[in-house]
Design a protein around this motif. Sequence first.
Motif, PDB file in Angstrom:
ATOM      1  N   ALA A 279     -37.675 -34.666 136.294  1.00  0.00           N
ATOM      2  CA  ALA A 279     -36.848 -33.457 136.393  1.00  0.00           C
ATOM      3  C   ALA A 279     -35.365 -33.797 136.263  1.00  0.00           C
ATOM      4  N   GLN A 280     -34.916 -34.801 136.989  1.00  0.00           N
ATOM      5  CA  GLN A 280     -33.495 -35.147 136.957  1.00  0.00           C
ATOM      6  C   GLN A 280     -33.059 -35.624 135.585  1.00  0.00           C
ATOM      7  N   THR A 281     -33.916 -36.370 134.909  1.00  0.00           N
ATOM      8  CA  THR A 281     -33.555 -36.883 133.587  1.00  0.00           C
ATOM      9  C   THR A 281     -33.511 -35.780 132.550  1.00  0.00           C
ATOM     10  N   LEU A 282     -34.559 -34.970 132.482  1.00  0.00           N
ATOM     11  CA  LEU A 282     -34.614 -33.930 131.458  1.00  0.00           C
ATOM     12  C   LEU A 282     -33.549 -32.862 131.679  1.00  0.00           C
ATOM     13  N   LEU A 283     -33.274 -32.527 132.940  1.00  0.00           N
ATOM     14  CA  LEU A 283     -32.336 -31.452 133.251  1.00  0.00           C
ATOM     15  C   LEU A 283     -30.926 -31.959 133.509  1.00  0.00           C
ATOM     16  N   ASP A 284     -30.744 -33.281 133.452  1.00  0.00           N
ATOM     17  CA  ASP A 284     -29.434 -33.891 133.646  1.00  0.00           C
ATOM     18  C   ASP A 284     -28.806 -33.424 134.953  1.00  0.00           C
ATOM     19  N   THR A 285     -29.510 -33.678 136.035  1.00  0.00           N
ATOM     20  CA  THR A 285     -29.048 -33.251 137.350  1.00  0.00           C
ATOM     21  C   THR A 285     -29.358 -34.338 138.369  1.00  0.00           C
ATOM     22  N   SER A 286     -28.673 -34.293 139.471  1.00  0.00           N
ATOM     23  CA  SER A 286     -28.941 -35.229 140.565  1.00  0.00           C
ATOM     24  C   SER A 286     -29.568 -34.527 141.764  1.00  0.00           C
ATOM     25  N   GLN A 287     -29.916 -33.255 141.608  1.00  0.00           N
ATOM     26  CA  GLN A 287     -30.526 -32.521 142.710  1.00  0.00           C
ATOM     27  C   GLN A 287     -31.872 -33.142 143.089  1.00  0.00           C
ATOM     28  N   PRO A 288     -32.220 -33.151 144.355  1.00  0.00           N
ATOM     29  CA  PRO A 288     -33.516 -33.705 144.775  1.00  0.00           C
ATOM     30  C   PRO A 288     -34.662 -32.829 144.308  1.00  0.00           C
ATOM     31  N   ILE A 289     -35.826 -33.426 144.155  1.00  0.00           N
ATOM     32  CA  ILE A 289     -36.986 -32.679 143.684  1.00  0.00           C
ATOM     33  C   ILE A 289     -37.366 -31.586 144.674  1.00  0.00           C
ATOM     34  N   SER A 290     -37.090 -31.783 145.947  1.00  0.00           N
ATOM     35  CA  SER A 290     -37.404 -30.751 146.942  1.00  0.00           C
ATOM     36  C   SER A 290     -36.614 -29.473 146.691  1.00  0.00           C
ATOM     37  N   SER A 291     -35.432 -29.603 146.078  1.00  0.00           N
ATOM     38  CA  SER A 291     -34.628 -28.425 145.735  1.00  0.00           C
ATOM     39  C   SER A 291     -34.994 -27.853 144.372  1.00  0.00           C
ATOM     40  N   LEU A 292     -35.422 -28.735 143.477  1.00  0.00           N
ATOM     41  CA  LEU A 292     -35.708 -28.313 142.109  1.00  0.00           C
ATOM     42  C   LEU A 292     -37.075 -27.657 141.967  1.00  0.00           C
TER      43      LEU A 292
ATOM     44  N   TRP B   8     -37.373 -22.064 138.191  1.00  0.00           N
ATOM     45  CA  TRP B   8     -37.299 -22.160 136.736  1.00  0.00           C
ATOM     46  C   TRP B   8     -35.940 -22.672 136.282  1.00  0.00           C
ATOM     47  N   GLN B   9     -35.975 -23.576 135.333  1.00  0.00           N
ATOM     48  CA  GLN B   9     -34.790 -24.118 134.679  1.00  0.00           C
ATOM     49  C   GLN B   9     -34.961 -23.906 133.174  1.00  0.00           C
ATOM     50  N   SER B  10     -34.006 -24.416 132.405  1.00  0.00           N
ATOM     51  CA  SER B  10     -34.098 -24.288 130.959  1.00  0.00           C
ATOM     52  C   SER B  10     -33.659 -25.581 130.289  1.00  0.00           C
ATOM     53  N   TYR B  11     -34.401 -25.952 129.261  1.00  0.00           N
ATOM     54  CA  TYR B  11     -34.030 -27.103 128.428  1.00  0.00           C
ATOM     55  C   TYR B  11     -34.060 -26.650 126.973  1.00  0.00           C
ATOM     56  N   GLU B  12     -32.894 -26.591 126.353  1.00  0.00           N
ATOM     57  CA  GLU B  12     -32.788 -26.180 124.946  1.00  0.00           C
ATOM     58  C   GLU B  12     -33.551 -24.880 124.687  1.00  0.00           C
ATOM     59  N   GLY B  13     -33.432 -23.943 125.613  1.00  0.00           N
ATOM     60  CA  GLY B  13     -34.064 -22.638 125.441  1.00  0.00           C
ATOM     61  C   GLY B  13     -35.517 -22.582 125.851  1.00  0.00           C
ATOM     62  N   ILE B  14     -36.083 -23.685 126.307  1.00  0.00           N
ATOM     63  CA  ILE B  14     -37.485 -23.726 126.748  1.00  0.00           C
ATOM     64  C   ILE B  14     -37.524 -23.641 128.269  1.00  0.00           C
ATOM     65  N   ALA B  15     -38.438 -22.829 128.793  1.00  0.00           N
ATOM     66  CA  ALA B  15     -38.587 -22.689 130.233  1.00  0.00           C
ATOM     67  C   ALA B  15     -39.134 -23.983 130.833  1.00  0.00           C
ATOM     68  N   VAL B  16     -38.486 -24.461 131.894  1.00  0.00           N
ATOM     69  CA  VAL B  16     -38.885 -25.708 132.558  1.00  0.00           C
ATOM     70  C   VAL B  16     -39.138 -25.428 134.027  1.00  0.00           C
ATOM     71  N   LEU B  17     -40.278 -25.887 134.525  1.00  0.00           N
ATOM     72  CA  LEU B  17     -40.563 -25.758 135.952  1.00  0.00           C
ATOM     73  C   LEU B  17     -40.819 -27.149 136.535  1.00  0.00           C
ATOM     74  N   PRO B  18     -39.918 -27.648 137.372  1.00  0.00           N
ATOM     75  CA  PRO B  18     -40.162 -28.930 138.039  1.00  0.00           C
ATOM     76  C   PRO B  18     -41.162 -28.769 139.179  1.00  0.00           C
ATOM     77  N   THR B  19     -41.991 -29.780 139.368  1.00  0.00           N
ATOM     78  CA  THR B  19     -42.902 -29.801 140.505  1.00  0.00           C
ATOM     79  C   THR B  19     -43.111 -31.245 140.924  1.00  0.00           C
ATOM     80  N   TYR B  20     -43.885 -31.437 141.979  1.00  0.00           N
ATOM     81  CA  TYR B  20     -44.138 -32.785 142.475  1.00  0.00           C
ATOM     82  C   TYR B  20     -45.072 -33.554 141.545  1.00  0.00           C
ATOM     83  N   HIS B  21     -44.917 -34.863 141.563  1.00  0.00           N
ATOM     84  CA  HIS B  21     -45.778 -35.747 140.773  1.00  0.00           C
ATOM     85  C   HIS B  21     -47.149 -35.839 141.440  1.00  0.00           C
TER      86      HIS B  21
END
Length: 240
Positions: free
Chosen positions: A180-193, A197-210
């Motif tokens: 999540a942090q790499t694709l979205l270029d963020t340092s937010q913790p996964i618990s917050s992400l 819903w986020q966006s990557y180049e116009g594509i809907a992105v949903l981070p979740t736990y591994h």
Amino acid sequence: MPDKFYKEFQETVAQVRGLLEDLKHLGVAEVPGETDLDARPVCQLSEVHSSTSCRSETLEEISADLGDCQRCGLSKGRNHIVFGAGNASARLVLVGEAPGRDEDLQGLPFVGEAGRLLERILFAMGFKREDVYICNVQKCRPPKNRDPLPEEIAACVPFLQRQLAALQPQVIVTLGRFAAQTLLDTSQPISSLRGHWQSYEGIAVLPTYHPAFLLRNPAAKREVWEDMKQVMSRLRQGDS
């Protein structure tokens, strides 16, 4: 050559010659071939839906360019590159962090215990592994499954970006903090992400736990299932 076939051959040649003469009279000096389309530059993900002067790169082209990659130090300790696997037309792409021991041995993503859990999650969503596309940020296993170093990320992330540009999925699910942090270029913790819903180049992105995190923390499966229900709802919206 039998007379019948020779006569048909002569007639076909005459027809083609007549067609070329007609085109010449119309001012057409050259008939473009199919290979002209292949000469177009490859689209970046942001250009895929807006430009007709570029073409989509194929996963085969990207894999061939990756080759026997020696772009970072991870190449020295790997058994196999883990490029990615699944449906090249998938609407859902899952992006993990990096190959583990089983993935490194087999050259396929998510084939260990965490992969089996991921398959069960997908099954509950109505998917089989071959319905989706699964890949990782890193294509080689870091020693002892440590987080990749900045130079290792810099060498590998462009290939993930090119994969996503070729796939053009409707939804991307990132699995774990690093993805999540790499694709979205963020340092937010996964618990917050996770679950947002986020966006990557116009594509809907949903981070979740591994899935590996779920093996250690089974109570978190409920949260992941809530995330997956959001994904199913978003995919259904695309069907309408």
